[in-house]
Design a protein around this motif. Structure first.
Motif, PDB file in Angstrom:
ATOM      1  N   ALA A   1       0.829  -1.208   0.000  1.00  0.00           N
ATOM      2  CA  ALA A   1       0.000   0.000   0.000  1.00  0.00           C
ATOM      3  C   ALA A   1       0.865   1.259   0.000  1.00  0.00           C
ATOM      4  CB  ALA A   1      -0.928  -0.002   1.213  1.00  0.00           C
ATOM      5  N   ILE A   2       1.908   1.273   0.796  1.00  0.00           N
ATOM      6  CA  ILE A   2       2.794   2.439   0.852  1.00  0.00           C
ATOM      7  C   ILE A   2       3.492   2.655  -0.482  1.00  0.00           C
ATOM      8  CG2 ILE A   2       4.941   3.293   1.885  1.00  0.00           C
ATOM      9  CD1 ILE A   2       3.976   1.951   4.507  1.00  0.00           C
ATOM     10  N   ILE A   3       3.944   1.591  -1.108  1.00  0.00           N
ATOM     11  CA  ILE A   3       4.613   1.704  -2.404  1.00  0.00           C
ATOM     12  C   ILE A   3       3.647   2.226  -3.464  1.00  0.00           C
ATOM     13  CG2 ILE A   3       5.649   0.361  -4.287  1.00  0.00           C
ATOM     14  CD1 ILE A   3       6.921  -1.401  -2.066  1.00  0.00           C
ATOM     15  N   LEU A   4       2.425   1.709  -3.478  1.00  0.00           N
ATOM     16  CA  LEU A   4       1.453   2.158  -4.477  1.00  0.00           C
ATOM     17  C   LEU A   4       1.076   3.616  -4.282  1.00  0.00           C
ATOM     18  CD1 LEU A   4      -0.878  -0.959  -4.712  1.00  0.00           C
ATOM     19  CD2 LEU A   4       0.603  -0.048  -6.506  1.00  0.00           C
ATOM     20  N   ILE A   5       0.894   4.033  -3.038  1.00  0.00           N
ATOM     21  CA  ILE A   5       0.539   5.426  -2.775  1.00  0.00           C
ATOM     22  C   ILE A   5       1.709   6.349  -3.134  1.00  0.00           C
ATOM     23  CG2 ILE A   5      -0.072   7.061  -0.953  1.00  0.00           C
ATOM     24  CD1 ILE A   5      -1.733   4.773   0.299  1.00  0.00           C
ATOM     25  N   ALA A   6       2.930   5.908  -2.868  1.00  0.00           N
ATOM     26  CA  ALA A   6       4.096   6.716  -3.245  1.00  0.00           C
ATOM     27  C   ALA A   6       4.221   6.812  -4.767  1.00  0.00           C
ATOM     28  CB  ALA A   6       5.362   6.111  -2.647  1.00  0.00           C
ATOM     29  N   LEU A   7       3.950   5.725  -5.469  1.00  0.00           N
ATOM     30  CA  LEU A   7       3.986   5.759  -6.935  1.00  0.00           C
ATOM     31  C   LEU A   7       2.888   6.643  -7.493  1.00  0.00           C
ATOM     32  CD1 LEU A   7       4.756   2.056  -7.937  1.00  0.00           C
ATOM     33  CD2 LEU A   7       6.233   4.053  -8.194  1.00  0.00           C
ATOM     34  N   ALA A   8       1.751   6.705  -6.807  1.00  0.00           N
ATOM     35  CA  ALA A   8       0.648   7.548  -7.273  1.00  0.00           C
ATOM     36  C   ALA A   8       1.012   9.023  -7.193  1.00  0.00           C
ATOM     37  CB  ALA A   8      -0.598   7.260  -6.444  1.00  0.00           C
ATOM     38  N   ALA A   9       1.934   9.379  -6.312  1.00  0.00           N
ATOM     39  CA  ALA A   9       2.348  10.777  -6.179  1.00  0.00           C
ATOM     40  C   ALA A   9       3.285  11.203  -7.308  1.00  0.00           C
ATOM     41  CB  ALA A   9       3.027  10.989  -4.837  1.00  0.00           C
ATOM     42  N   LEU A  10       3.872  10.254  -7.993  1.00  0.00           N
ATOM     43  CA  LEU A  10       4.770  10.565  -9.103  1.00  0.00           C
ATOM     44  C   LEU A  10       3.961  10.848 -10.366  1.00  0.00           C
ATOM     45  CD1 LEU A  10       7.447   7.785  -8.569  1.00  0.00           C
ATOM     46  CD2 LEU A  10       7.613  10.189  -7.922  1.00  0.00           C
ATOM     47  N   PRO A  11       4.521  11.603 -11.279  1.00  0.00           N
ATOM     48  CA  PRO A  11       3.779  11.915 -12.524  1.00  0.00           C
ATOM     49  C   PRO A  11       3.831  10.771 -13.532  1.00  0.00           C
ATOM     50  CG  PRO A  11       5.880  13.034 -12.529  1.00  0.00           C
ATOM     51  CD  PRO A  11       5.761  12.358 -11.188  1.00  0.00           C
ATOM     52  N   ILE A  12       3.285   9.629 -13.142  1.00  0.00           N
ATOM     53  CA  ILE A  12       3.245   8.451 -14.017  1.00  0.00           C
ATOM     54  C   ILE A  12       1.814   8.299 -14.527  1.00  0.00           C
ATOM     55  CG2 ILE A  12       3.514   5.948 -14.128  1.00  0.00           C
ATOM     56  CD1 ILE A  12       5.485   6.161 -11.808  1.00  0.00           C
ATOM     57  N   ARG A  13       1.668   8.162 -15.836  1.00  0.00           N
ATOM     58  CA  ARG A  13       0.336   7.979 -16.416  1.00  0.00           C
ATOM     59  C   ARG A  13       0.006   6.495 -16.452  1.00  0.00           C
ATOM     60  NH1 ARG A  13      -2.757  12.225 -17.339  1.00  0.00           N
ATOM     61  NH2 ARG A  13      -3.611  11.291 -19.203  1.00  0.00           N
ATOM     62  N   THR A  14      -1.115   6.128 -15.855  1.00  0.00           N
ATOM     63  CA  THR A  14      -1.586   4.747 -15.915  1.00  0.00           C
ATOM     64  C   THR A  14      -2.969   4.756 -16.553  1.00  0.00           C
ATOM     65  OG1 THR A  14      -2.498   4.920 -13.692  1.00  0.00           O
ATOM     66  CG2 THR A  14      -0.295   3.991 -13.894  1.00  0.00           C
ATOM     67  N   ARG A  15      -3.225   3.766 -17.349  1.00  0.00           N
ATOM     68  CA  ARG A  15      -4.503   3.705 -18.052  1.00  0.00           C
ATOM     69  C   ARG A  15      -5.495   2.840 -17.292  1.00  0.00           C
ATOM     70  NH1 ARG A  15      -2.895   2.456 -24.234  1.00  0.00           N
ATOM     71  NH2 ARG A  15      -0.772   3.136 -23.878  1.00  0.00           N
ATOM     72  N   GLY A  16      -6.637   3.397 -16.974  1.00  0.00           N
ATOM     73  CA  GLY A  16      -7.744   2.622 -16.441  1.00  0.00           C
ATOM     74  C   GLY A  16      -7.677   2.301 -14.960  1.00  0.00           C
ATOM     75  N   ILE A  17      -6.540   2.493 -14.319  1.00  0.00           N
ATOM     76  CA  ILE A  17      -6.455   2.130 -12.902  1.00  0.00           C
ATOM     77  C   ILE A  17      -5.732   3.245 -12.143  1.00  0.00           C
ATOM     78  CG2 ILE A  17      -4.304   0.835 -13.116  1.00  0.00           C
ATOM     79  CD1 ILE A  17      -5.622  -1.135 -11.079  1.00  0.00           C
ATOM     80  N   SER A  18      -6.270   3.581 -11.009  1.00  0.00           N
ATOM     81  CA  SER A  18      -5.667   4.609 -10.170  1.00  0.00           C
ATOM     82  C   SER A  18      -4.778   3.929  -9.135  1.00  0.00           C
ATOM     83  CB  SER A  18      -6.769   5.414  -9.476  1.00  0.00           C
ATOM     84  OG  SER A  18      -6.219   6.220  -8.482  1.00  0.00           O
ATOM     85  N   LEU A  19      -3.504   4.297  -9.130  1.00  0.00           N
ATOM     86  CA  LEU A  19      -2.588   3.692  -8.169  1.00  0.00           C
ATOM     87  C   LEU A  19      -2.943   4.103  -6.746  1.00  0.00           C
ATOM     88  CD1 LEU A  19       0.836   4.050 -10.010  1.00  0.00           C
ATOM     89  CD2 LEU A  19      -0.573   2.012  -9.768  1.00  0.00           C
TER      90      LEU A  19
END
Length: 48
Positions: free
Chosen positions: A11-29
């Motif tokens: 969970a911590i890794i996913l939330i930290a990745l969500a803070a980065l400007p990475i575009r993901t299609r269809g799923i919110s990190l």
């Protein structure tokens, strides 16, 4: 490492990745990280 600790770590890794400007299609990190955090929090209740 317990399963609950592993779920919190994911969970911590996913939330930290969500803070980065990475575009993901269809799923919110961030949403996936929140789901893992909730699963980790409820793990003792789920496993009884």
């Amino acid at each position: 490492m317990s399963i609950q600790a592993f779920l919190y770590l994911v969970a911590i890794i996913l939330i930290a990745l969500a803070a980065l400007p990475i575009r993901t299609r269809g799923i919110s990190l961030a949403l996936l990280g929140a789901a893992f955090a909730l699963l980790a929090y409820a793990w003792p209740v789920i496993t009884g």
